[in-house]
Design an enzyme around this catalytic site. Structure first.
Site, PDB file in Angstrom:
ATOM      1  N   ASN A  90      -2.020  -9.369   3.465  1.00 13.78           N
ATOM      2  CA  ASN A  90      -1.821  -8.040   4.176  1.00 13.78           C
ATOM      3  C   ASN A  90      -1.690  -7.268   2.674  1.00 13.78           C
ATOM      4  O   ASN A  90      -1.271  -7.948   1.801  1.00 13.78           O
ATOM      5  CB  ASN A  90      -0.903  -8.078   5.161  1.00 13.78           C
ATOM      6  N   CYS A  96      -5.359   0.714   3.359  1.00 15.51           N
ATOM      7  CA  CYS A  96      -5.379  -0.539   3.112  1.00 15.51           C
ATOM      8  C   CYS A  96      -6.825  -0.760   3.485  1.00 15.51           C
ATOM      9  O   CYS A  96      -7.210  -2.411   2.847  1.00 15.51           O
ATOM     10  CB  CYS A  96      -5.064  -1.246   5.190  1.00 15.51           C
ATOM     11  N   HIS A 127      -6.771  -1.423  11.694  1.00 16.11           N
ATOM     12  CA  HIS A 127      -5.823  -1.814  10.302  1.00 16.11           C
ATOM     13  C   HIS A 127      -6.569  -2.348   9.628  1.00 16.11           C
ATOM     14  O   HIS A 127      -7.813  -3.549  10.251  1.00 16.11           O
ATOM     15  CB  HIS A 127      -4.490  -2.662  10.320  1.00 16.11           C
ATOM     16  N   GLN A 175       0.773  -1.326   0.035  1.00 14.67           N
ATOM     17  CA  GLN A 175       0.248  -0.172  -0.578  1.00 14.67           C
ATOM     18  C   GLN A 175       1.006   0.942   0.162  1.00 14.67           C
ATOM     19  O   GLN A 175       0.469   1.829  -0.149  1.00 14.67           O
ATOM     20  CB  GLN A 175      -0.553  -0.187   1.309  1.00 14.67           C
TER      21      GLN A 175
END
Ligand SMILES: *[C@@H]1O[C@H](CO)[C@@H](O)[C@H](O)[C@H]1NC(C)=O
Ligand SMILES: *[C@@H]1O[C@H](CO)[C@@H](O)[C@H](O)[C@H]1NC(C)=O
Ligand SMILES: *[C@@H]1O[C@H](CO)[C@@H](O)[C@H](O)[C@H]1NC(C)=O
Length: 335
Positions: A293, A140, A273, A134
């Protein structure tokens, strides 16, 4: 070539450190590890003083990693992509999503008694695109929204299509600041779909909406739903059907420097997150969630993490079971 040899040499040094006493490392050894890390991560600092400052932080992180890895834990820490930043810098740069407002949440809680598989990994079933980074954008939420849509689209149509995070940053939230997964799913529904990553690629910064591209609706959804909340069994049932977006607290240094294994250490429930739950399973006696992730391949297990599942707290490890949300896509023929 020389740098490759350095990496090989360093990997050898490092592999001796996995068992008991805390390794005593000479300054020379640490500087070799640092140089190898710089090459591996393609790091070039602006000037000498920055390189030295980062070395001190790297050294401090290495000490923390060595101490942890000497203990008997279900996971190890590593000199990952975040090895040259402090935990404060990590928090300030990579964390920051908001939990959704209370009150507007409806979900079907009738799933949690169903018999579902003991483990599932949606990567093996072809529903997960490669991990990306990212960068310096708090996006995110966009990565998570897109990952869940990519997955349900593959499950329903058989096509795995990488979708545009940039469109969500540019046209939905119009900013790189923290935002909501479900709002992005709402946007994709209202917009009539979302463009591909290829056509509207990720730039790690807010650029401004390209309305032409935003009309390229490569993939559509019919809406979104909240998965069972604070109910890991219900969540498991939903993840057995499709990947689910979730919020976690990624605040700590252990999360920052996570290497591999099942993360079992304490973490709180102040979610900051967004991640995508792409499976679950059990290793030894420890149940885990498999999460995707958006910090690149050089964090965790090639960009993925295993997070302890079925803990005492109903909110789940790091609060993962508190705000799970997923897109709905019906099996109909689009025009
Ligand atoms: C060195 O680089 C850092 C950031 O990359 C910058 O903040 C600092 O001012 C630079 N120092 C000098 C002496 O140029
Ligand atoms: C490590 O922890 C596991 C699980 O808690 C335990 O079964 C094992 O005996 C421990 N090993 C050592 C060397 O302490
Ligand atoms: C928007 O996208 C279109 C089509 O891909 C392109 O031709 C145009 O240059 C883009 N506009 C801007 C402002 O970037």
């Amino acid at each position: 070539m020389a740098s490759l040899l350095v990496i090989l040499f360093i990997s050898t040094l490092f592999s001796f450190t996995s068992s008991s006493p805390i390794p005593i490392r000479s300054e020379y050894e640490i500087s070799l590890l640092y140089e190898g890390w710089l090459v591996k991560h393609n790091k070039v600092y602006e000037n000498r003083s920055e390189k030295e400052k980062r070395y001190e932080i790297f050294k401090d992180n290495l000490k923390y990693i060595d101490e942890h890895n000497t203990g008997n834990h279900t996971f190890t820490l590593a000199l990952n992509v975040f090895a040259d930043i402090t935990v404060e810098e990590y928090r300030a740069t990579y964390l920051g999503t908001l939990p959704p407002p209370q009150g507007s949440i409806e979900n079907d809680d009738n799933d949690d008694k169903k018999v579902v598989p003991d483990s599932i990994d949606w990567r093996e079933l072809g529903a997960v695109t490669p991990v990306m980074q990212q960068g310096g954008c708090f996006s995110c939420w966009a990565f998570t929204a897109v990952a869940t849509v990519e997955a349900i689209n593959q499950i329903v149509t058989g096509d795995l299509i990488s979708l545009s995070k940039q469109q969500l940053v540019d046209c939905d939230h119009k900013s790189c600041s923290p935002y909501h997964i479900y709002k992005s799913l709402e946007y994709i529904k209202k917009n009539g779909g979302i463009d591909t990553e290829e056509d509207y690629p990720y730039k790690a910064k807010y650029i401004g909406c390209n309305a032409t591209k935003a009309k390229n609706n490569a993939v559509t959804i019919d809406g979104y739903k909240w998965a069972p909340r604070n109910n890991e069994n219900g969540l498991k049932a939903q993840v057995s059907k499709q990947p689910v977006g979730a919020l976690v607290e990624g605040y700590g240094r252990d999360f920052q420097l996570y290497g591999k294994g099942i993360f079992t250490k304490y973490c709180g429930k102040k979610q900051d997150h967004a991640v995508t739950i792409i499976g679950y399973g059990t290793d030894g006696n420890t149940d885990y969630w498999l999460i995707k992730n958006s910090w690149g391949d050089f964090w965790g297990e090639a960009g993925y993490m295993r997070l302890e599942r079925n803990i005492q707290d109903k909110a789940g490890k790091c609060g993962i079971a508190e705000w799970p949300v997923y897109p709905v896509k019906n099996k109909h023929i689009s025009i």
